[in-house]
Design a protein around this motif. Structure first.
Motif, PDB file in Angstrom:
ATOM      1  N   THR A  87       2.111  -4.329   9.025  1.00 39.40           N
ATOM      2  CA  THR A  87       2.259  -3.737  10.360  1.00 39.40           C
ATOM      3  C   THR A  87       3.724  -3.670  10.764  1.00 39.40           C
ATOM      4  O   THR A  87       4.200  -2.656  11.307  1.00 39.40           O
ATOM      5  CB  THR A  87       1.465  -4.547  11.390  1.00 39.40           C
ATOM      6  OG1 THR A  87       0.070  -4.511  11.039  1.00 39.40           O
ATOM      7  CG2 THR A  87       1.645  -3.983  12.790  1.00 39.40           C
ATOM      8  N   LEU A  88       4.451  -4.742  10.503  1.00 45.73           N
ATOM      9  CA  LEU A  88       5.876  -4.787  10.848  1.00 45.73           C
ATOM     10  C   LEU A  88       6.655  -3.708  10.100  1.00 45.73           C
ATOM     11  O   LEU A  88       7.393  -2.920  10.716  1.00 45.73           O
ATOM     12  CB  LEU A  88       6.443  -6.170  10.509  1.00 45.73           C
ATOM     13  CG  LEU A  88       7.977  -6.285  10.500  1.00 45.73           C
ATOM     14  CD1 LEU A  88       8.546  -6.048  11.886  1.00 45.73           C
ATOM     15  CD2 LEU A  88       8.400  -7.652   9.951  1.00 45.73           C
ATOM     16  N   LEU A  89       6.518  -3.659   8.788  1.00 47.38           N
ATOM     17  CA  LEU A  89       7.316  -2.732   7.993  1.00 47.38           C
ATOM     18  C   LEU A  89       6.929  -1.279   8.260  1.00 47.38           C
ATOM     19  O   LEU A  89       7.791  -0.389   8.283  1.00 47.38           O
ATOM     20  CB  LEU A  89       7.198  -3.075   6.512  1.00 47.38           C
ATOM     21  CG  LEU A  89       7.867  -4.393   6.101  1.00 47.38           C
ATOM     22  CD1 LEU A  89       7.573  -4.727   4.642  1.00 47.38           C
ATOM     23  CD2 LEU A  89       9.371  -4.348   6.329  1.00 47.38           C
ATOM     24  N   GLU A  90       5.652  -1.024   8.491  1.00 48.67           N
ATOM     25  CA  GLU A  90       5.251   0.337   8.841  1.00 48.67           C
ATOM     26  C   GLU A  90       5.769   0.715  10.223  1.00 48.67           C
ATOM     27  O   GLU A  90       6.220   1.855  10.435  1.00 48.67           O
ATOM     28  CB  GLU A  90       3.735   0.470   8.767  1.00 48.67           C
ATOM     29  CG  GLU A  90       3.217   0.416   7.334  1.00 48.67           C
ATOM     30  CD  GLU A  90       1.728   0.697   7.225  1.00 48.67           C
ATOM     31  OE1 GLU A  90       1.036   0.679   8.272  1.00 48.67           O
ATOM     32  OE2 GLU A  90       1.252   0.916   6.094  1.00 48.67           O
ATOM     33  N   PRO A 121       4.028 -14.532   8.755  1.00 45.29           N
ATOM     34  CA  PRO A 121       3.631 -15.083   7.459  1.00 45.29           C
ATOM     35  C   PRO A 121       2.494 -14.355   6.748  1.00 45.29           C
ATOM     36  O   PRO A 121       2.327 -14.538   5.538  1.00 45.29           O
ATOM     37  CB  PRO A 121       3.207 -16.517   7.813  1.00 45.29           C
ATOM     38  CG  PRO A 121       2.728 -16.421   9.231  1.00 45.29           C
ATOM     39  CD  PRO A 121       3.581 -15.366   9.884  1.00 45.29           C
ATOM     40  N   THR A 122       1.701 -13.545   7.445  1.00 41.62           N
ATOM     41  CA  THR A 122       0.531 -12.964   6.797  1.00 41.62           C
ATOM     42  C   THR A 122       0.828 -11.580   6.233  1.00 41.62           C
ATOM     43  O   THR A 122       1.703 -10.857   6.723  1.00 41.62           O
ATOM     44  CB  THR A 122      -0.657 -12.851   7.773  1.00 41.62           C
ATOM     45  OG1 THR A 122      -0.365 -11.843   8.749  1.00 41.62           O
ATOM     46  CG2 THR A 122      -0.926 -14.181   8.464  1.00 41.62           C
ATOM     47  N   ARG A 123       0.075 -11.216   5.216  1.00 43.10           N
ATOM     48  CA  ARG A 123       0.257  -9.911   4.581  1.00 43.10           C
ATOM     49  C   ARG A 123       0.011  -8.780   5.574  1.00 43.10           C
ATOM     50  O   ARG A 123       0.787  -7.823   5.654  1.00 43.10           O
ATOM     51  CB  ARG A 123      -0.695  -9.779   3.391  1.00 43.10           C
ATOM     52  CG  ARG A 123      -0.630  -8.414   2.698  1.00 43.10           C
ATOM     53  CD  ARG A 123      -1.585  -8.357   1.495  1.00 43.10           C
ATOM     54  NE  ARG A 123      -1.508  -7.058   0.810  1.00 43.10           N
ATOM     55  CZ  ARG A 123      -2.252  -6.000   1.127  1.00 43.10           C
ATOM     56  NH1 ARG A 123      -3.125  -6.094   2.135  1.00 43.10           N
ATOM     57  NH2 ARG A 123      -2.112  -4.859   0.455  1.00 43.10           N
ATOM     58  N   ALA A 124      -1.057  -8.888   6.339  1.00 47.01           N
ATOM     59  CA  ALA A 124      -1.397  -7.823   7.289  1.00 47.01           C
ATOM     60  C   ALA A 124      -0.301  -7.641   8.333  1.00 47.01           C
ATOM     61  O   ALA A 124       0.065  -6.508   8.677  1.00 47.01           O
ATOM     62  CB  ALA A 124      -2.733  -8.132   7.972  1.00 47.01           C
ATOM     63  N   ALA A 125       0.229  -8.760   8.838  1.00 46.37           N
ATOM     64  CA  ALA A 125       1.279  -8.670   9.855  1.00 46.37           C
ATOM     65  C   ALA A 125       2.558  -8.087   9.275  1.00 46.37           C
ATOM     66  O   ALA A 125       3.277  -7.328   9.951  1.00 46.37           O
ATOM     67  CB  ALA A 125       1.536 -10.049  10.457  1.00 46.37           C
ATOM     68  N   ARG A 126       2.860  -8.398   8.025  1.00 48.69           N
ATOM     69  CA  ARG A 126       4.056  -7.849   7.392  1.00 48.69           C
ATOM     70  C   ARG A 126       3.905  -6.339   7.160  1.00 48.69           C
ATOM     71  O   ARG A 126       4.874  -5.585   7.330  1.00 48.69           O
ATOM     72  CB  ARG A 126       4.333  -8.571   6.080  1.00 48.69           C
ATOM     73  CG  ARG A 126       4.764 -10.019   6.270  1.00 48.69           C
ATOM     74  CD  ARG A 126       4.976 -10.732   4.951  1.00 48.69           C
ATOM     75  NE  ARG A 126       5.400 -12.132   5.166  1.00 48.69           N
ATOM     76  CZ  ARG A 126       5.665 -12.987   4.192  1.00 48.69           C
ATOM     77  NH1 ARG A 126       5.562 -12.598   2.924  1.00 48.69           N
ATOM     78  NH2 ARG A 126       6.026 -14.219   4.473  1.00 48.69           N
ATOM     79  N   PRO A 153       0.788  -1.234   0.000  1.00 44.14           N
ATOM     80  CA  PRO A 153       0.000   0.000   0.000  1.00 44.14           C
ATOM     81  C   PRO A 153       0.821   1.285   0.000  1.00 44.14           C
ATOM     82  O   PRO A 153       0.266   2.367   0.232  1.00 44.14           O
ATOM     83  CB  PRO A 153      -0.766  -0.117   1.326  1.00 44.14           C
ATOM     84  CG  PRO A 153       0.200  -0.798   2.250  1.00 44.14           C
ATOM     85  CD  PRO A 153       0.978  -1.767   1.373  1.00 44.14           C
ATOM     86  N   TRP A 154       2.129   1.234  -0.270  1.00 43.73           N
ATOM     87  CA  TRP A 154       2.980   2.383   0.024  1.00 43.73           C
ATOM     88  C   TRP A 154       3.281   3.282  -1.175  1.00 43.73           C
ATOM     89  O   TRP A 154       3.981   4.289  -1.010  1.00 43.73           O
ATOM     90  CB  TRP A 154       4.275   1.898   0.665  1.00 43.73           C
ATOM     91  CG  TRP A 154       4.008   1.188   1.962  1.00 43.73           C
ATOM     92  CD1 TRP A 154       3.387   1.701   3.061  1.00 43.73           C
ATOM     93  CD2 TRP A 154       4.322  -0.164   2.276  1.00 43.73           C
ATOM     94  NE1 TRP A 154       3.294   0.746   4.052  1.00 43.73           N
ATOM     95  CE2 TRP A 154       3.866  -0.413   3.600  1.00 43.73           C
ATOM     96  CE3 TRP A 154       4.948  -1.201   1.585  1.00 43.73           C
ATOM     97  CZ2 TRP A 154       4.017  -1.646   4.229  1.00 43.73           C
ATOM     98  CZ3 TRP A 154       5.100  -2.438   2.209  1.00 43.73           C
ATOM     99  CH2 TRP A 154       4.642  -2.643   3.511  1.00 43.73           C
ATOM    100  N   GLY A 155       2.811   2.947  -2.343  1.00 43.35           N
ATOM    101  CA  GLY A 155       3.013   3.825  -3.482  1.00 43.35           C
ATOM    102  C   GLY A 155       4.480   4.124  -3.733  1.00 43.35           C
ATOM    103  O   GLY A 155       5.296   3.213  -3.873  1.00 43.35           O
ATOM    104  N   THR A 156       4.829   5.414  -3.755  1.00 46.98           N
ATOM    105  CA  THR A 156       6.203   5.828  -4.044  1.00 46.98           C
ATOM    106  C   THR A 156       7.045   5.980  -2.786  1.00 46.98           C
ATOM    107  O   THR A 156       8.211   6.390  -2.869  1.00 46.98           O
ATOM    108  CB  THR A 156       6.202   7.161  -4.804  1.00 46.98           C
ATOM    109  OG1 THR A 156       5.546   8.160  -4.000  1.00 46.98           O
ATOM    110  CG2 THR A 156       5.477   7.025  -6.139  1.00 46.98           C
ATOM    111  N   GLN A 157       6.499   5.668  -1.619  1.00 48.27           N
ATOM    112  CA  GLN A 157       7.259   5.796  -0.380  1.00 48.27           C
ATOM    113  C   GLN A 157       8.411   4.795  -0.341  1.00 48.27           C
ATOM    114  O   GLN A 157       8.288   3.662  -0.812  1.00 48.27           O
ATOM    115  CB  GLN A 157       6.361   5.554   0.838  1.00 48.27           C
ATOM    116  CG  GLN A 157       5.426   6.700   1.173  1.00 48.27           C
ATOM    117  CD  GLN A 157       4.621   6.383   2.415  1.00 48.27           C
ATOM    118  OE1 GLN A 157       3.781   5.489   2.410  1.00 48.27           O
ATOM    119  NE2 GLN A 157       4.880   7.113   3.491  1.00 48.27           N
ATOM    120  N   HIS A 158       9.517   5.222   0.237  1.00 53.58           N
ATOM    121  CA  HIS A 158      10.646   4.323   0.435  1.00 53.58           C
ATOM    122  C   HIS A 158      10.398   3.482   1.687  1.00 53.58           C
ATOM    123  O   HIS A 158      10.088   4.019   2.755  1.00 53.58           O
ATOM    124  CB  HIS A 158      11.937   5.114   0.591  1.00 53.58           C
ATOM    125  CG  HIS A 158      13.092   4.262   1.016  1.00 53.58           C
ATOM    126  ND1 HIS A 158      13.702   3.380   0.153  1.00 53.58           N
ATOM    127  CD2 HIS A 158      13.722   4.129   2.207  1.00 53.58           C
ATOM    128  CE1 HIS A 158      14.671   2.750   0.798  1.00 53.58           C
ATOM    129  NE2 HIS A 158      14.700   3.186   2.044  1.00 53.58           N
TER     130      HIS A 158
END
Length: 282
Positions: A191-194, A184-189, A139-144
């Motif tokens: 949350t982690l990266l954000e 393993p889940t998309r939602a958790a990843r 969901p991050w578009g052009t964000q690094h």
């Protein structure tokens, strides 16, 4: 070959593990295979290497005793110098080995990192390196978005400290160890990266998995305190500026501890195929 690796691993662990470190073997080829040539380690592919990371226990078992022994000696970066001291002990205890140690913060003269620590942790099976490419339709578009390693037992409550290369020791039959995909889940990843990229100061990204052990409140306070005030926090005297007052009893190895700011070390080094070499820490 596996027996040789197991014996060497045990010898290194005998020196490091009592002080809150863990070690993981890998082949240089596994690391080089994931990176562009500019980042390759210049050794034959089957060369044996060990990744070294610190667990939450390192603070009490290694860092605090090191600071207490060195508190009259001016230190430029106590954590990195403590780690260098303990890696130097491995060299001293295994004099028969040709060994090259690369700390996670070391760079070439052009500021290119000598080791991408999170890639090394991933190929060694120590911690899973979660990157933007691991999120489908992100969901991050052009964000690094920087990636981050998560340990299956400690979550983000650990730090990658470097690698030990053993030129001349080749282990072509060493079986690879895949890191455990503990987020393993998309939602958790997401949350982690954000959490890592936008809210890393609140420590919460480190709880991406329920850890067996976290940093103590004292350890968190130490790393959250400006460096000049950290020794006072532990009840130690400030280092003297007079070199003649330095403690002569502790012969420790120091490396030039110049590193970019956390949470992303050497953030500018990118390629289309890899994320920045951010390293969870301290």
């Amino acid at each position: 070959m596996e027996l040789q690796v197991a014996e060497l691993k045990q010898k290194i662990e005998d020196t490091l593990c009592p002080f809150g470190f863990e070690v993981y073997p890998f082949q240089v080829a596994w690391y080089n295979a994931l990176l562009p040539p500019a980042f390759h380690l210049p050794l034959p592919g089957p060369t044996l290497a060990f990744l070294v990371l610190s667990t939450p226990a390192m603070f009490d078992r290694a860092l605090k005793p090191f600071l207490q022994s060195c508190h009259l000696r001016p230190l430029t970066d106590p954590v990195d110098q403590c780690v260098a001291y303990h890696l130097g002990r491995v060299r001293k205890n295994l004099p028969e080995l040709q060994m090259e140690v690369i700390a996670d913060y070391e760079v070439h003269p052009n500021r290119r990192p000598k080791i991408l620590a999170q890639t090394a942790a991933h190929v060694a099976g120590a911690a899973y390196y979660y990157q933007r490419k691991d999120v489908e339709a992100d969901p991050w578009g052009t964000q690094h978005i920087s990636g981050v390693c998560i340990h299956p037992r400690y979550g983000g409550w650990f730090a990658i400290r470097g690698v030990m290369l053993l030129p001349g020791i080749e282990v072509p039959d060493l079986p690879p160890t895949k890191p455990l995909d503990c987020v393993p889940t998309r939602a958790a990843r997401i949350t982690l990266l954000e959490g890592f990229n936008f809210h890393w100061r609140d420590w919460t990204y480190r709880d991406a998995v329920t850890p067996q052990e976290r940093y103590s409140e004292e350890q968190k306070a130490y790393f959250s305190t400006p460096p000049a005030q950290r020794l006072a926090l532990l009840g130690l005297a400030q280092p003297s500026e007079d070199p003649s007052s330095a403690s002569p009893e502790l012969p420790f190895t120091t490396l030039p501890p110049k590193k970019p700011q956390n949470p992303s070390r050497a953030r500018g080094w990118l390629s289309p195929s890899i994320s920045p070499p951010a390293s969870p820490g301290p």
